[in-house]
Enzyme design. Structure first.
Site, mmCIF file in Angstrom:
data_model
loop_
_atom_site.group_PDB
_atom_site.id
_atom_site.type_symbol
_atom_site.label_atom_id
_atom_site.label_comp_id
_atom_site.label_asym_id
_atom_site.label_seq_id
_atom_site.Cartn_x
_atom_site.Cartn_y
_atom_site.Cartn_z
ATOM 1 N N LEU A 341 58.520 -26.632 -45.587
ATOM 2 C CA LEU A 341 58.607 -28.075 -45.341
ATOM 3 C C LEU A 341 59.635 -28.383 -44.250
ATOM 4 O O LEU A 341 60.619 -27.651 -44.084
ATOM 5 C CB LEU A 341 59.023 -28.821 -46.608
ATOM 6 N N CYS A 342 59.441 -29.489 -43.565
ATOM 7 C CA CYS A 342 60.400 -29.936 -42.565
ATOM 8 C C CYS A 342 61.515 -30.702 -43.279
ATOM 9 O O CYS A 342 61.705 -31.918 -43.060
ATOM 10 C CB CYS A 342 59.708 -30.807 -41.528
ATOM 11 N N GLU A 343 62.148 -30.009 -44.177
ATOM 12 C CA GLU A 343 63.234 -30.555 -44.986
ATOM 13 C C GLU A 343 64.172 -29.392 -45.240
ATOM 14 O O GLU A 343 63.748 -28.363 -45.776
ATOM 15 C CB GLU A 343 62.691 -31.018 -46.356
ATOM 16 N N ASN A 380 54.229 -33.291 -46.091
ATOM 17 C CA ASN A 380 53.851 -32.425 -44.974
ATOM 18 C C ASN A 380 52.374 -32.018 -45.044
ATOM 19 O O ASN A 380 51.968 -31.028 -44.444
ATOM 20 C CB ASN A 380 54.707 -31.143 -44.930
#
Ligand SMILES: *Cc1c(COP(=O)(O)O)cnc(C)c1O
Length: 427
Positions: A341-343, A380
């Site tokens: 994830l872009c986290e 996402n």
């Protein structure tokens, strides 16, 4: 240091992945059954005992059906959970509806299927009466406030929790409900989460039993059950001592004999609503190492991410990891194990000491059987994984398929602008 042993071996997983791609959650039928049996036995001293499995922990029909064999009911907190319980043939008495901030339609449906309603607030008496009607039997959720302590250590902070009636409201609520014709009553409380001590239920039981004795004297209400709810924990870390459900059951029995029996309340049924304790240790998330990255830290990237298991990202929760086939290797590497994830909080482990991981290795992330798959989401555009069951005879079956891109796009009703979605992308 103790260790945790996965209920599947690398060989078994190599077999599974031929048919079911990673990541997936797998559950251990044998473990689920043995534990459900132990819970039933631990409270068999109480004639009316019932465990209402907290459906939100693992809302899988196949698993609910296994628990049903051990006399379990369902504790539901939403419309779809009620629908699932109903569709599986759980009937009125087998369904507890413990919700909060409850929408009208959920009360309407709960009344239609005659689930036992556990009210979260005094204002819900009128709300329920207005949107549906008041039933013959009702339960109220009690929140004494303050801090919940055991042996001088703070377990949790009910005073800061949104749930339940205050003590004054509970007494007032019972009087109102009785006046409005309700005949039978229950009291519920959930005061601490994931308690890894045999003292939680007995301590909670003492508070609740004393309150119930007072309530009965003050209001004359006919109290039929006391619901100890969930909160019995499991050892997520290898050094923790697991709860002993037999010891917990007998300690509750002692408090029952000490407080309820002398007050003429020796017929009161004890209910529980455990989720985590019933299922968490009997599920694991199997994922494959697909990347390694050497920058300011050492990273292992796996094919699962926080949408498959949110607890580490959400609470910084510890989930033990075993590298399958390397159970006996020396742990001499320190890794962050990450999802895609872009986290930046999408990490299953931070600074975890593990054996050397090679790309292609399969990792078993422990204790995902409750509040694992069920907390999944689609951030996402990631898809939920499959759920598998390792049956007692060693056979593996799929008890929920993985989502596909088609599922992801299914809620867009714009076929005119989305006419060319390629559902075979990536194949
Ligand atoms: C979440 C929940 C449970 C189950 O909690 P566990 O920690 O899984 O035991 C039980 N009752 C209610 C009302 C809940 O919200």
């Amino acid at each position: 240091m103790n260790t945790k042993i996965p209920f599947v071996t690398k060989e078994q997983v190599l077999d599974m992945v031929k048919k079911y791609p990673t990541p997936f959650h797998i559950y251990d039928e044998k473990g689920i059954r043995e534990n459900a049996k132990a819970v039933k036995e631990a409270f068999s001293w109480n004639k009316g005992f019932k465990e209402y499995f907290a459906v939100k922990a693992t809302p899988n029909p196949y698993i609910l059906n296994i628990l049903k064999e051990y006399g379990c009911g369902c504790d539901c907190s939403s419309l779809t959970e009620l629908m699932m319980a109903q569709a599986l043939g759980f009937s009125g008495n087998d369904i507890m509806f413990s919700s909060n901030d409850t929408p009208a339609e959920e009360y309407v449906y709960a009344r239609q299927i005659n689930a036992t309603i556990n009210l979260d607030d005094i204002t819900h008496i009128k709300f329920l009466e207005d949107v549906a009607s008041l039933p013959e039997t009702i339960s109220c959720r009690f929140n004494p406030g303050g801090l919940f302590t055991i042996s001088n250590s703070i377990m949790d902070n009910p005073g800061d929790a949104k749930y339940g009636f205050t003590k004054d409201q509970l007494f007032e609520g019972f009087r109102i409900l009785k006046k409005k014709g309700v005949k039978y009553f229950g009291v519920h409380a959930f005061l601490a989460s994931n308690t890894v001590t045999n003292e939680y239920y007995p301590t909670l039981a003492k508070t609740l039993f004393e309150t119930v004795v007072e309530l009965k004297e003050a209001t004359g209400c006919d109290i039929k059950f006391i619901n100890l709810s969930g909160g019995v924990g499991i050892p997520y870390t290898p050094d923790q001592e697991p709860n002993d459900i037999k010891a917990i059951g007998s300690a509750v029995h002692e408090v029952y004999d000490e407080i309820l029996v002398p007050a003429g309340l020796g017929d009161v049924a004890i209910y529980t609503e455990m989720g985590r304790f019933m299922l968490a240790p009997y599920g694991g998330l199997v994922t494959q190492a697909i990347h390694e990255k050497h920058t300011h830290k050492e990273y292992i990237g796996v094919d699962a991410c926080a949408v498959n298991l949110m607890r580490p990202a959400m609470y910084g929760a510890y989930h033990h990891i075993t590298v399958l086939g390397k159970e006996n290797d020396i742990c001499d590497h320190t890794y962050d194990v990450t999802g895609s994830l872009c986290e930046n909080n999408d990490k299953f482990a931070v600074d975890r000491i593990l054996p050397k991981i090679d790309i292609g290795d399969y990792l078993f992330i422990h204790d995902t059987g409750a509040h694992g798959f069920s907390m999944g989401y689609n951030y996402n555009g990631k898809l939920r994984s499959a759920e598998l069951l390792l049956k007692e005879n060693g056979e593996v079956i799929m008890i929920r398929r993985a989502e596909t891109p088609k599922d992801y796009f299914a809620t867009f009703d714009f076929s005119d602008i989305l006419k060319d979605v390629d559902y075979n992308a990536g194949k």
